[in-house]
Design a protein around this motif. Structure first.
Motif, PDB file in Angstrom:
ATOM      1  N   ALA A 177       0.840  -1.197   0.000  1.00  0.00           N
ATOM      2  CA  ALA A 177       0.000   0.000   0.000  1.00  0.00           C
ATOM      3  C   ALA A 177       0.874   1.246   0.000  1.00  0.00           C
ATOM      4  CB  ALA A 177      -0.922   0.009   1.217  1.00  0.00           C
ATOM      5  N   SER A 178       0.431   2.278  -0.721  1.00  0.00           N
ATOM      6  CA  SER A 178       1.210   3.508  -0.802  1.00  0.00           C
ATOM      7  C   SER A 178       0.287   4.668  -1.101  1.00  0.00           C
ATOM      8  CB  SER A 178       2.289   3.394  -1.888  1.00  0.00           C
ATOM      9  OG  SER A 178       1.683   3.189  -3.151  1.00  0.00           O
ATOM     10  N   MET A 179       0.869   5.852  -1.045  1.00  0.00           N
ATOM     11  CA  MET A 179       0.127   7.068  -1.373  1.00  0.00           C
ATOM     12  C   MET A 179       0.834   7.775  -2.519  1.00  0.00           C
ATOM     13  SD  MET A 179      -2.540   7.347   0.524  1.00  0.00           S
ATOM     14  CE  MET A 179      -2.971   9.088   0.461  1.00  0.00           C
ATOM     15  N   PRO A 180       0.098   8.407  -3.413  1.00  0.00           N
ATOM     16  CA  PRO A 180       0.740   9.104  -4.540  1.00  0.00           C
ATOM     17  C   PRO A 180       1.733  10.169  -4.104  1.00  0.00           C
ATOM     18  CG  PRO A 180      -1.632   8.936  -4.881  1.00  0.00           C
ATOM     19  CD  PRO A 180      -1.368   8.487  -3.475  1.00  0.00           C
ATOM     20  N   THR A 181       1.543  10.713  -2.894  1.00  0.00           N
ATOM     21  CA  THR A 181       2.408  11.790  -2.402  1.00  0.00           C
ATOM     22  C   THR A 181       3.602  11.267  -1.623  1.00  0.00           C
ATOM     23  OG1 THR A 181       0.970  11.908  -0.470  1.00  0.00           O
ATOM     24  CG2 THR A 181       0.545  13.454  -2.260  1.00  0.00           C
ATOM     25  N   GLY A 182       3.803   9.955  -1.583  1.00  0.00           N
ATOM     26  CA  GLY A 182       4.800   9.395  -0.688  1.00  0.00           C
ATOM     27  C   GLY A 182       6.215   9.337  -1.206  1.00  0.00           C
ATOM     28  N   LEU A 200       9.468  -2.411  -1.431  1.00  0.00           N
ATOM     29  CA  LEU A 200      10.569  -1.918  -2.259  1.00  0.00           C
ATOM     30  C   LEU A 200      11.398  -0.848  -1.565  1.00  0.00           C
ATOM     31  CD1 LEU A 200       9.495  -1.578  -6.000  1.00  0.00           C
ATOM     32  CD2 LEU A 200      11.265  -3.016  -5.024  1.00  0.00           C
ATOM     33  N   ASN A 201      10.797  -0.102  -0.654  1.00  0.00           N
ATOM     34  CA  ASN A 201      11.512   1.027  -0.062  1.00  0.00           C
ATOM     35  C   ASN A 201      12.070   0.761   1.328  1.00  0.00           C
ATOM     36  OD1 ASN A 201      11.115   3.585  -1.906  1.00  0.00           O
ATOM     37  ND2 ASN A 201       9.248   2.387  -2.007  1.00  0.00           N
ATOM     38  N   THR A 202      11.646  -0.314   1.963  1.00  0.00           N
ATOM     39  CA  THR A 202      12.124  -0.564   3.320  1.00  0.00           C
ATOM     40  C   THR A 202      12.649  -1.981   3.509  1.00  0.00           C
ATOM     41  OG1 THR A 202      10.499   1.030   4.129  1.00  0.00           O
ATOM     42  CG2 THR A 202      11.545  -0.356   5.772  1.00  0.00           C
ATOM     43  N   PHE A 203      11.835  -2.986   3.253  1.00  0.00           N
ATOM     44  CA  PHE A 203      12.249  -4.357   3.533  1.00  0.00           C
ATOM     45  C   PHE A 203      13.305  -4.863   2.555  1.00  0.00           C
ATOM     46  CE2 PHE A 203       8.235  -4.696   5.983  1.00  0.00           C
ATOM     47  CZ  PHE A 203       8.776  -5.180   7.158  1.00  0.00           C
ATOM     48  N   ALA A 261      -2.584  -0.090  -3.557  1.00  0.00           N
ATOM     49  CA  ALA A 261      -1.274  -0.469  -4.105  1.00  0.00           C
ATOM     50  C   ALA A 261      -0.968   0.191  -5.437  1.00  0.00           C
ATOM     51  CB  ALA A 261      -1.205  -1.985  -4.263  1.00  0.00           C
ATOM     52  N   LEU A 262      -1.979   0.729  -6.102  1.00  0.00           N
ATOM     53  CA  LEU A 262      -1.784   1.278  -7.452  1.00  0.00           C
ATOM     54  C   LEU A 262      -0.681   2.339  -7.548  1.00  0.00           C
ATOM     55  CD1 LEU A 262      -5.437   1.528  -8.840  1.00  0.00           C
ATOM     56  CD2 LEU A 262      -3.624  -0.049  -9.551  1.00  0.00           C
ATOM     57  N   PRO A 263      -0.577   3.284  -6.578  1.00  0.00           N
ATOM     58  CA  PRO A 263       0.454   4.330  -6.736  1.00  0.00           C
ATOM     59  C   PRO A 263       1.885   3.801  -6.776  1.00  0.00           C
ATOM     60  CG  PRO A 263      -1.192   5.004  -5.138  1.00  0.00           C
ATOM     61  CD  PRO A 263      -1.456   3.563  -5.432  1.00  0.00           C
ATOM     62  N   SER A 264       2.115   2.579  -6.297  1.00  0.00           N
ATOM     63  CA  SER A 264       3.484   2.065  -6.251  1.00  0.00           C
ATOM     64  C   SER A 264       3.857   1.238  -7.471  1.00  0.00           C
ATOM     65  CB  SER A 264       3.679   1.211  -4.990  1.00  0.00           C
ATOM     66  OG  SER A 264       2.933   0.003  -5.092  1.00  0.00           O
ATOM     67  N   LEU A 265       2.925   1.036  -8.402  1.00  0.00           N
ATOM     68  CA  LEU A 265       3.211   0.154  -9.531  1.00  0.00           C
ATOM     69  C   LEU A 265       4.380   0.647 -10.372  1.00  0.00           C
ATOM     70  CD1 LEU A 265      -0.358  -0.868 -10.773  1.00  0.00           C
ATOM     71  CD2 LEU A 265       1.227  -2.147  -9.314  1.00  0.00           C
ATOM     72  N   LYS A 266       4.500   1.951 -10.531  1.00  0.00           N
ATOM     73  CA  LYS A 266       5.576   2.510 -11.344  1.00  0.00           C
ATOM     74  C   LYS A 266       6.945   2.107 -10.808  1.00  0.00           C
ATOM     75  CE  LYS A 266       7.370   7.002 -12.943  1.00  0.00           C
ATOM     76  NZ  LYS A 266       8.560   7.083 -12.083  1.00  0.00           N
ATOM     77  N   GLU A 267       7.055   2.027  -9.483  1.00  0.00           N
ATOM     78  CA  GLU A 267       8.356   1.701  -8.884  1.00  0.00           C
ATOM     79  C   GLU A 267       8.863   0.330  -9.288  1.00  0.00           C
ATOM     80  OE1 GLU A 267       9.037   3.103  -4.693  1.00  0.00           O
ATOM     81  OE2 GLU A 267       6.853   3.057  -4.777  1.00  0.00           O
TER      82      GLU A 267
END
Length: 502
Positions: free
Chosen positions: A130-135, A144-147, A354-360
């Motif tokens: 889960a993520s936010m577009p502003t994150g 992807l960003n922590t674990f 989860a959609l906002p993180s797909l680009k990553e």
């Protein structure tokens, strides 16, 4: 079925494509892997080439300093390198095993609370993706960003869930344990503290908050606190203070500090809006269900960690505050899945989050080339042990990543994060970048200059722009009169004799 699909995708599918060779370039998936993995490569390489004593006495970031980084999650990779495994396999096999441990502990934790497999899948999906577009630049999504970049967190978060269950048993158990059981519980908890100190100390704050909240609840209910938990608290304090004094002194000197405006200064956002913005609907819904359903234990842990995160800066790098709060977001997802009123719509809710993180997942960055690794191997084999390398301030430089050759200083951002940016060696390296011909060190030097520059566009224009240092690379006009010792992979290597001779 969905639960096992998530486990399969992360354990079997993700790790092989998280780092891969293409056209003789080693690529990393995700910006956090790109930025963080060179540190773990370096620690594994030190284990590969150095003795046990040197693991602690030789710092891969700055020459002459002790290795204060909690590197033990990288030891398995270093040992596999010693056995002759290829670098990618040696690095990723422990990651797969740590991920399996994470899923095992998470499964046990949720199963104990009567979650179905589908509910467990929803918890994991929301928590990890889960993520936010502003994150961007803060906490877009946890996997992807922590674990993934911080493999050690897979270990310590798993152990944190074990501590949670131990204290939950303290609260609900009606029987009185015997002395042997008490001693084994104390030993287990103490071992967990030691492992956290050795692999990822950030989790210690969450552990302390969790234990404190449960201890208050146990005292209210039973009018006593288990003696083994008190003994563990005393022992843990001694262990943590020992590590802080002997290993973490530079990185934690003067910290934590009361700084309630740090989110405004670092991310230009009010503390009141930080978690609603970056934690988003998952954070807000988790708190809502904690209040409405009177789940005061979970709510207390979430709110206390939120407060500590926002009011205090716990280390030099403010971003590291995020790593103290993983249990907070995990409990929010647990509460959401448990009490979500429209169960049929829960999968849709998870997908939307989860959609906002797909680009990553499609973003890849170059870590190293085969030529660079071959040059590193050659330098490792041919460089006498008394040499020190002078390199430009580049985060994915092959010498610290793939050799045990000491570097005067590495990337300025790494040095800053560990409290080493003002060391005399770091300052000497900065001067050496400007005047490599004139300056002399007591030991002989390898001066390693990259032909085509050192920085990616991300580092010079992104969130690290102000942290990379003033001088990016060598003044090459100063190097033209020095004899070239070796060259290849876009680098020229020069030797300079030291005051002590060769």
């Amino acid at each position: 079925m969905l639960l096992y699909c998530i486990i399969f995708l992360l354990v079997v599918v993700y790790w092989p494509v998280s780092m891969f060779w293409e056209q003789d370039i080693l690529w990393a998936r995700g910006i956090s892997n790109y930025i963080d993995w060179p540190v773990h490569f370096a620690q594994a390489s030190k284990v590969h080439y150095q003795s046990f004593i040197e693991w602690y006495t030789h710092n891969p970031f700055v020459y002459g300093a002790r290795n204060t980084y909690p590197f033990w999650a990288d030891v398995p990779s270093g040992l596999l390198l010693r056995l002759g495994l290829p670098f990618k396999a040696a690095f990723l096999i422990p990651s797969v095993l740590f991920t399996i441990l994470f899923f095992y502990c998470t499964y046990r934790f949720l199963k104990k609370r009567s979650f179905s497999n589908n509910s467990m899948a929803a918890v994991l999906f929301l928590f990890l993706f889960a993520s936010m577009p502003t994150g961007e630049g803060t906490q877009p999504q946890l996997w992807l960003n922590t674990f993934s970049p911080n493999r050690s967190l897979l270990i310590t978060f798993s152990l944190l869930l074990v501590v949670y269950d131990i204290f939950s048993d303290f609260l609900t158990s009606q029987s009185v344990p015997n002395l042997k059981t008490r001693a084994m519980t104390w030993f287990k908890l103490t071992s967990i503290t030691l492992v956290m100190c050795m692999t990822h100390p950030h989790t210690l704050l969450s552990t302390a908050v969790l234990a404190t909240v449960f201890s208050i609840a146990i005292f209210i209910k039973k009018r006593k606190i288990p003696v083994e938990s008190i003994a563990w608290a005393i022992t843990s304090l001694a262990i943590i203070l020992t590590f802080k004094h002997y290993l973490w002194s530079e990185a934690t000197m003067g910290y934590p500090i009361f700084r309630p405006n740090w989110t405004q200064e670092r991310f230009a956002i009010s503390p009141w809006m930080f978690w609603p913005t970056y934690g988003g609907v998952v954070y807000l819904l988790g708190i809502y269900f904690g209040i409405v359903k009177k789940r005061y234990l979970e709510l207390a842990i979430i709110l206390i960690l939120t407060t500590l995160h926002l009011l205090f800066q716990w280390q030099i790098n403010e971003y590291d505050n995020i790593k103290n709060t993983l249990i907070m977001m995990f409990l929010c997802t647990v509460l959401i899945v448990e009490f979500f009123p429209f169960k049929k719509w829960l999968p849709v809710f998870c997908i939307i989050c989860a959609l906002p993180s797909l680009k990553e997942w499609t973003e890849i960055y170059p870590l190293a080339t085969r030529e660079e690794m071959a040059l590193a191997d050659k330098l490792q084999a041919e460089t006498p042990k008394n040499y020190v390398a002078i390199i430009d301030s580049r985060h994915n430089h092959p010498v610290p990543m793939f050799t045990s050759i000491p570097v005067m200083a590495w990337w300025d951002f790494y040095s800053w994060t560990l409290g080493l940016r003002n060391n005399r060696e770091t300052i000497f390296r900065m001067e050496m970048l400007r005047k490599p011909r004139d300056l002399t060190f007591k030991k002989p030097l390898l001066v390693i200059s990259r032909d085509d520059g050192s920085y990616s566009d991300y580092e010079t224009s992104g969130r690290f722009k102000d942290l990379t240092g003033v001088y990016l690379q060598f003044d090459k006009s100063e190097l033209k009169d020095l004899p070239v010792f070796d060259e290849g992979a876009g680098y020229k290597v020069y030797r300079k004799f030291g005051i002590e001779g060769q």
